[in-house]
Design an enzyme around this catalytic site. Sequence first.
Site, PDB file in Angstrom:
ATOM      1  N   HIS A 181      32.907  36.495  35.982  1.00 43.61           N
ATOM      2  CA  HIS A 181      31.655  36.593  36.730  1.00 43.61           C
ATOM      3  C   HIS A 181      31.814  37.484  37.951  1.00 43.61           C
ATOM      4  O   HIS A 181      32.901  37.987  38.256  1.00 43.61           O
ATOM      5  CB  HIS A 181      31.165  35.201  37.140  1.00 43.61           C
ATOM      6  CG  HIS A 181      32.119  34.443  38.017  1.00 43.61           C
ATOM      7  ND1 HIS A 181      32.282  34.693  39.369  1.00 43.61           N
ATOM      8  CD2 HIS A 181      32.968  33.416  37.737  1.00 43.61           C
ATOM      9  CE1 HIS A 181      33.169  33.874  39.879  1.00 43.61           C
ATOM     10  NE2 HIS A 181      33.620  33.086  38.914  1.00 43.61           N
ATOM     11  N   CYS A 197      38.433  30.733  37.347  1.00 42.61           N
ATOM     12  CA  CYS A 197      37.563  31.756  36.785  1.00 42.61           C
ATOM     13  C   CYS A 197      38.074  33.152  37.156  1.00 42.61           C
ATOM     14  O   CYS A 197      38.862  33.325  38.078  1.00 42.61           O
ATOM     15  CB  CYS A 197      36.131  31.572  37.281  1.00 42.61           C
ATOM     16  SG  CYS A 197      35.302  30.142  36.558  1.00 42.61           S
TER      17      CYS A 197
END
Length: 231
Positions: A181, A197
Amino acid sequence: MTKGFDCRQTVVARPRRIGAFFLAAAVCLGPLVALAQTQIYDSKTHKWVDFDKKKARQYYARNKQPPEAFRRQLVTFRTAEEPGTIIIDGNQHFLYLVQPGGQAIRYGIGVGREGFGWAGMVRVGRMAENPTWTPPPEMVARDPNAAKWAAGMPGGRPDNPLGPRAMYLYEGDSDTIYRIHGTVEPWTIGLDVSSGCIRLNNDDVVDLYSRVSVGAKVIVLMQGAALYKGI
């Protein structure tokens, strides 16, 4: 031009900390210890220098972009993987999108901080523009700021930690809770900062998103086992 290498021949980078780690025969999504501090090449002194949070903030404040090594670029990349495959070298903080003709697009990334690194082979299970950020229960429990968004932060907000795009990583049909992301902290590219992440600066995540499809194979290398050391 970035020098080429063969990703079938993994080279272990020089570790700065020693820790136990393992990789299951199939896929391991458990936390692993981050083994090496980030270093970048200083073209003036021709030496590798440590790149920590303080230096990253100072560099970004001066230049409004990450160091050259972490900027999006086309590099020579020999691999047996098909074009469209994503290969993540968390130790060196690079994400490679395999291209035809022995090349890849290389993006600088931020990865899991110590204790939150992981490795395995997953896939892009779904993709979202202006994604809603819903912190996992573990984060809600340990982070008061995340707790107030337990029901989800709407996408499109300038403070949304996922940025403008998100690619959700699945193991089979199950969401791993890990994502690729964007970020509201572009100075963190090149550092071990996340809860597992993979973050890119927002321009790069938009570019990657436009080139990736649901189902894309994602290979996350164990931290401490870099593809190579060099620019």
